[in-house]
Design a protein around this motif. Structure first.
Motif, short mmCIF file in Angstrom:
data_model
loop_
_atom_site.label_atom_id
_atom_site.label_comp_id
_atom_site.label_asym_id
_atom_site.label_seq_id
_atom_site.Cartn_x
_atom_site.Cartn_y
_atom_site.Cartn_z
N ALA A 1 8.43 44.34 29.56
CA ALA A 1 8.42 42.93 29.16
C ALA A 1 8.86 41.97 30.25
O ALA A 1 9.30 40.86 29.97
CB ALA A 1 9.26 42.72 27.90
N ARG A 2 8.70 42.37 31.49
CA ARG A 2 8.96 41.44 32.59
C ARG A 2 7.73 40.57 32.82
O ARG A 2 6.60 41.03 32.72
CB ARG A 2 9.32 42.22 33.86
N ILE A 3 7.94 39.31 33.16
CA ILE A 3 6.86 38.34 33.19
C ILE A 3 5.96 38.50 34.41
O ILE A 3 6.43 38.54 35.55
CB ILE A 3 7.43 36.91 33.16
N LEU A 4 4.64 38.54 34.14
CA LEU A 4 3.63 38.48 35.19
C LEU A 4 3.06 37.07 35.31
O LEU A 4 2.93 36.54 36.39
CB LEU A 4 2.51 39.48 34.90
N ASP A 5 2.71 36.47 34.16
CA ASP A 5 2.20 35.10 34.19
C ASP A 5 2.13 34.54 32.77
O ASP A 5 2.06 35.29 31.79
CB ASP A 5 0.81 35.04 34.83
N LEU A 6 2.15 33.23 32.69
CA LEU A 6 1.93 32.49 31.46
C LEU A 6 0.51 31.95 31.50
O LEU A 6 0.13 31.27 32.46
CB LEU A 6 2.94 31.34 31.37
N ALA A 7 -0.30 32.26 30.48
CA ALA A 7 -1.71 31.90 30.49
C ALA A 7 -2.07 31.06 29.27
O ALA A 7 -1.44 31.17 28.22
CB ALA A 7 -2.58 33.15 30.52
N ILE A 8 -3.10 30.23 29.43
CA ILE A 8 -3.71 29.51 28.32
C ILE A 8 -5.05 30.17 28.05
O ILE A 8 -5.87 30.32 28.96
CB ILE A 8 -3.89 28.02 28.65
N ALA A 9 -5.28 30.58 26.81
CA ALA A 9 -6.50 31.30 26.44
C ALA A 9 -7.42 30.43 25.60
O ALA A 9 -6.98 29.86 24.60
CB ALA A 9 -6.15 32.58 25.69
N LEU A 10 -8.68 30.33 26.01
CA LEU A 10 -9.72 29.63 25.25
C LEU A 10 -10.66 30.68 24.68
O LEU A 10 -11.30 31.42 25.44
CB LEU A 10 -10.51 28.66 26.13
N ILE A 11 -10.74 30.75 23.36
CA ILE A 11 -11.61 31.73 22.71
C ILE A 11 -12.97 31.08 22.46
O ILE A 11 -13.06 30.02 21.84
CB ILE A 11 -10.99 32.24 21.39
N ASP A 12 -14.03 31.73 22.96
CA ASP A 12 -15.38 31.21 22.78
C ASP A 12 -16.24 32.27 22.09
O ASP A 12 -15.78 33.36 21.80
CB ASP A 12 -15.98 30.81 24.13
N GLN A 13 -17.50 31.95 21.87
CA GLN A 13 -18.40 32.85 21.15
C GLN A 13 -18.59 34.18 21.87
O GLN A 13 -18.63 35.24 21.25
CB GLN A 13 -19.77 32.19 20.96
N GLU A 14 -18.71 34.14 23.19
CA GLU A 14 -19.04 35.35 23.95
C GLU A 14 -17.95 35.80 24.91
O GLU A 14 -18.09 36.84 25.54
CB GLU A 14 -20.33 35.11 24.76
N ALA A 15 -16.88 35.05 25.03
CA ALA A 15 -15.85 35.38 26.02
C ALA A 15 -14.53 34.71 25.67
O ALA A 15 -14.47 33.81 24.82
CB ALA A 15 -16.30 34.95 27.42
N VAL A 16 -13.49 35.14 26.34
CA VAL A 16 -12.21 34.45 26.35
C VAL A 16 -11.92 34.07 27.79
O VAL A 16 -12.02 34.91 28.69
CB VAL A 16 -11.07 35.34 25.80
N TRP A 17 -11.58 32.81 28.00
CA TRP A 17 -11.21 32.35 29.33
C TRP A 17 -9.70 32.22 29.40
O TRP A 17 -9.08 31.54 28.57
CB TRP A 17 -11.87 31.01 29.66
N LEU A 18 -9.10 32.86 30.38
CA LEU A 18 -7.66 32.78 30.61
C LEU A 18 -7.40 31.85 31.80
O LEU A 18 -7.89 32.10 32.91
CB LEU A 18 -7.07 34.15 30.92
N LEU A 19 -6.65 30.77 31.56
CA LEU A 19 -6.25 29.88 32.64
C LEU A 19 -4.91 30.39 33.15
O LEU A 19 -3.90 30.37 32.44
CB LEU A 19 -6.12 28.44 32.14
N VAL A 20 -4.90 30.87 34.39
CA VAL A 20 -3.73 31.54 34.96
C VAL A 20 -3.32 30.87 36.26
O VAL A 20 -4.02 30.00 36.78
CB VAL A 20 -4.01 33.05 35.19
N SER A 21 -2.20 31.29 36.80
CA SER A 21 -1.72 30.76 38.07
C SER A 21 -2.57 31.30 39.21
O SER A 21 -2.81 32.51 39.28
CB SER A 21 -0.25 31.15 38.28
#
Length: 324
Positions: free
Chosen positions: A53-73
């Motif tokens: 449980a050590r942190i790698l990154d905080l991401a924002i996830a957008l769920i779409d019809q065919e994919a998930v986009w992760l906004l990362v550092s």
């Protein structure tokens, strides 16, 4: 006239695309947020962590019809791609890829963001919450709009095709958006308390210590790092917590120790000067206290304060959801 809106270039975010049939189950198992039941058009924040449980990154996830986009550092994307790929097994129908060559993220911050978007979209602006995204047409480009700035401030994130990035940026600036600098973002994120990689988000800390309780699901079952997170919550074992600090001066170097009555009780991880004085973020030992406490930073007093983005409330099973 449109109220002031800051426009930040794509350098704040990189994009990872997770696609194919098992994409939601895969992310459900690889991060702290629940994904299995999420529907296209939803948005959530999640933390990618190690097995302990050590942190790698905080991401924002957008769920779409065919994919998930992760906004990362940006400086974590390559490592995350390798780590995620390592956990794809032979029977999994999942593809993880670098989407920076096709997608870019523009960030708008300011009270006038919605009014500004009204002036540049081809159709009416849909009514969505910060937990949703929708498609807009801007400057002839199909743009994914997130009604969330990444901070607890009014604003938006725009996922834009790279081929149309210049046109979208020009349209936004013509409508009144003001190009902003990385230093301006740093000031806003410290004021708000959003932790950053290589500062507050490192493998020295876990999401509970970092105040990221809104990114955690305590009832979704097993996932990487789940055992450690569940134990810390159950036994109220969080030993340090991230807070804001009002500083007298910026220390000579970071990280800088925070002390109380001669004993080290924490560490300052970020600091920046403002028009009214210096501010920072830092981890403070739980037993030392919290907001309102005055600690020492390089011989100068520093006051501990709460930040809008950070929360430190334990999850109780009988409650209806994770505190935000």
């Amino acid at each position: 006239m449109t109220e002031s809106v800051l426009l930040f270039e794509p350098s704040l975010w990189s994009v990872i695309q997770v696609s194919d049939r098992d994409r939601l189950t895969f992310l459900h198992n690889q991060s702290t947020q629940a994904f299995r039941q999420r529907q296209p058009g939803e948005v959530c924040e999640t933390v990618l962590v190690t097995a302990t449980a050590r942190i790698l990154d905080l991401a924002i996830a957008l769920i779409d019809q065919e994919a998930v986009w992760l906004l990362v550092s940006p400086n974590r994307q390559a490592d995350l791609l390798q780590r995620l790929d390592r956990y794809i097994f032979f029977s999994d129908q999942v593809a993880v890829s670098d989407a920076d060559s096709t997608l870019a993220v523009l960030t708008l911050v300011g009270d006038g963001t919605r009014s500004l978007l009204h002036t540049v979209v081809a159709d009416a602006l849909p009514e969505i919450t910060e937990s949703q995204h929708a498609t807009l047409a801007i400057a002839g480009q199909s743009v994914q709009w997130v009604n969330y700035s990444g901070l607890r401030l009014p604003g938006s994130l725009l996922l834009v095709p790279v081929r149309g990035l210049a046109a979208v940026q020009a349209a936004l600036q013509t409508a009144g958006a003001q190009p902003a600098t990385a230093e301006q973002w740093e000031l806003l994120r410290i004021q708000q308390g959003r932790p950053a990689v290589d500062r507050e988000l490192t493998e020295d800390y876990n999401p509970l210590e970092a105040g990221l309780w809104h990114t955690l699901s305590f009832d979704k079952g097993c996932y990487i790092g789940q055992e450690t997170i569940a134990r810390l919550n159950t036994y109220k074992g969080v030993k340090q917590r991230l807070y804001g600090l009002e500083l007298t001066t910026i220390p000579s170097q970071l990280p800088a120790p925070l002390s109380l009555e001669g004993e080290k009780v924490g560490v300052l991880t970020s600091a920046i000067a403002t028009a009214t004085g210096a501010i920072g973020l830092g981890y403070l030992r739980t037993k030392a206290g919290g907001a309102g406490l005055t600690v020492d930073c390089e011989g100068q007093p520093a006051t501990v304060v709460n930040c809008p983005y950070l929360h430190h409330t334990y999850f109780e099973p009988e409650s209806s959801g994770v505190p935000r």
